[in-house]
Design a protein around this motif. Structure first.
Motif: not given
Length: 350
Positions: A112-113, A117, A120, A300, A337-339
């Motif tokens: 994640s950003e 992130g 994580e 987004e 959990k990033g895109p």
């Protein structure tokens, strides 16, 4: 020859001090290329947070002899590995050509950003399974990873053209940092090239490049605001880490209590990074907004389109990372959990 003899002498002295229950002194390379105030650098100064944690967790039985810039940005891990210095930090993007596996945090969209992130990534790095894989990977090179410092995301495009949509990347000449970021910018339509840090201001002012890809913090500290009308924020390489490493022969000579203390100190510093990064992100955003440089945030939907193009980047990373690549991604995917985490998890499972 002299440096090899000096390294051998240092290891003999280390073994003797450990055997006699004395305080063990480890030489430490404080690599300050990013600027002393940078979060990658500041904790490792003499008397700084890392030294405090080492003293605390080893009950004072390990002392760090911290020297600034004994070895540069590209050389620290090699010097640690061959024993010219016992410990130090190594910028991961600077060493991706030799140690691509360490750059799993730079895979676009995996984490994640910031600051989430950083949490994580830190949890993934400190997972015992990950530490075991990384030790197997770095053992032939003579060093062991203990933990890391983490910079603000290396996601800021400083230039005179706003990059707000995926189409805006096309043909833009961009200074990139490391193998993974170069691949990502290329697949987004940009024209990445490699420049040393010493060249970035002149390259931007002369038009040699259209944009410099770096962090908000480093760009602001290097004075890019007067040179750039825009800083466009994209989640290209979410994590920019600097690992803490120790020479393996020196590590093997430590007592179990000293080893555990160094691991605890390094792990605690790694876990402290997200709070510092969150504060830094706010501070640097305010600093940039107080200038004439405009912060550009893509929609987004544009970010999702960009991340959908990253599968070739992941494949290229797996091809260069070697046999441990999928193991690293399997472990990292349990925390990420990033895109792009979903399809990366699927690629690692194949």
């Amino acid at each position: 020859m002299k440096t090899i003899k000096a390294a051998a002498f240092a290891l003999v002295a280390l073994a003797s001090s450990v055997a006699h229950g004395q305080t063990t002194t480890l030489s430490f390379n404080w690599e300050g290329a990013y600027g002393r105030a940078n979060i990658l650098v500041w904790p490792f100064r003499p008397g700084g947070r890392y030294e405090q944690l080492v003293t605390q967790h080893t009950n004072g039985t390990v002392k760090l002899d911290i020297k600034e810039k004994l070895f540069g940005l590209m050389d620290s891990a090699y010097a640690i590995g061959d024993g010219r210095v016992m410990m130090g930090t190594q910028s991961v993007p600077a060493a991706t050509g030799t140690y691509p596996l360490l750059d799993f945090g730079g895979i676009p969209g995996l984490f994640s950003e910031m600051p989430a992130g950083a949490t994580e990534w830190g949890n993934a790095l400190l997972d015992p399974r990950m530490m075991s894989v990384l030790e197997s990977y770095s053992r032939p090179a003579g060093f062991k990873v203990l933990g890391a410092a983490i910079s603000l995301a290396n996601n800021a495009l400083w230039g005179n053209k706003p990059i707000k949509t995926l189409a805006d990347f096309k043909g833009v000449k961009m200074r990139a940092s490391g193998r993974t970021q170069t691949s990502a910018l290329r697949d987004l339509g940009g024209s990445p090239l490699t420049l040393s840090m010493a060249e970035i201001e002149e390259a931007l002012s002369r038009g040699t490049v259209d944009a410099i890809m770096t962090s908000k913090s480093f760009g602001a500290e290097r004075g890019l605001m007067p040179l750039a009308k825009y800083v466009s924020i994209w989640p290209i390489t979410p994590i920019f880490p600097q690992v803490i490493a120790i020479n393996l022969k020196a590590w093997d000579k430590l007592t179990p209590q000293q080893k555990e203390g160094l691991l605890r100190a390094s792990g605690q510093l790694t876990r402290e990074m997200p709070l510092a990064l969150e504060q830094m992100d706010i501070s640097y955003s305010l600093w940039i907004r107080s200038s004439k440089t405009e912060i550009v945030l893509p929609d987004e939907s544009e970010v999702k389109k960009a991340m959908a193009l990253m599968q070739p980047v992941v494949k290229e990373w797996l091809d260069t990372a070697g046999p441990h690549g999928k193991d690293v991604l399997r472990i990292a995917s349990q925390y990420a959990k990033g895109p792009s985490a979903g399809f990366i998890r699927e690629m690692a499972a194949k």
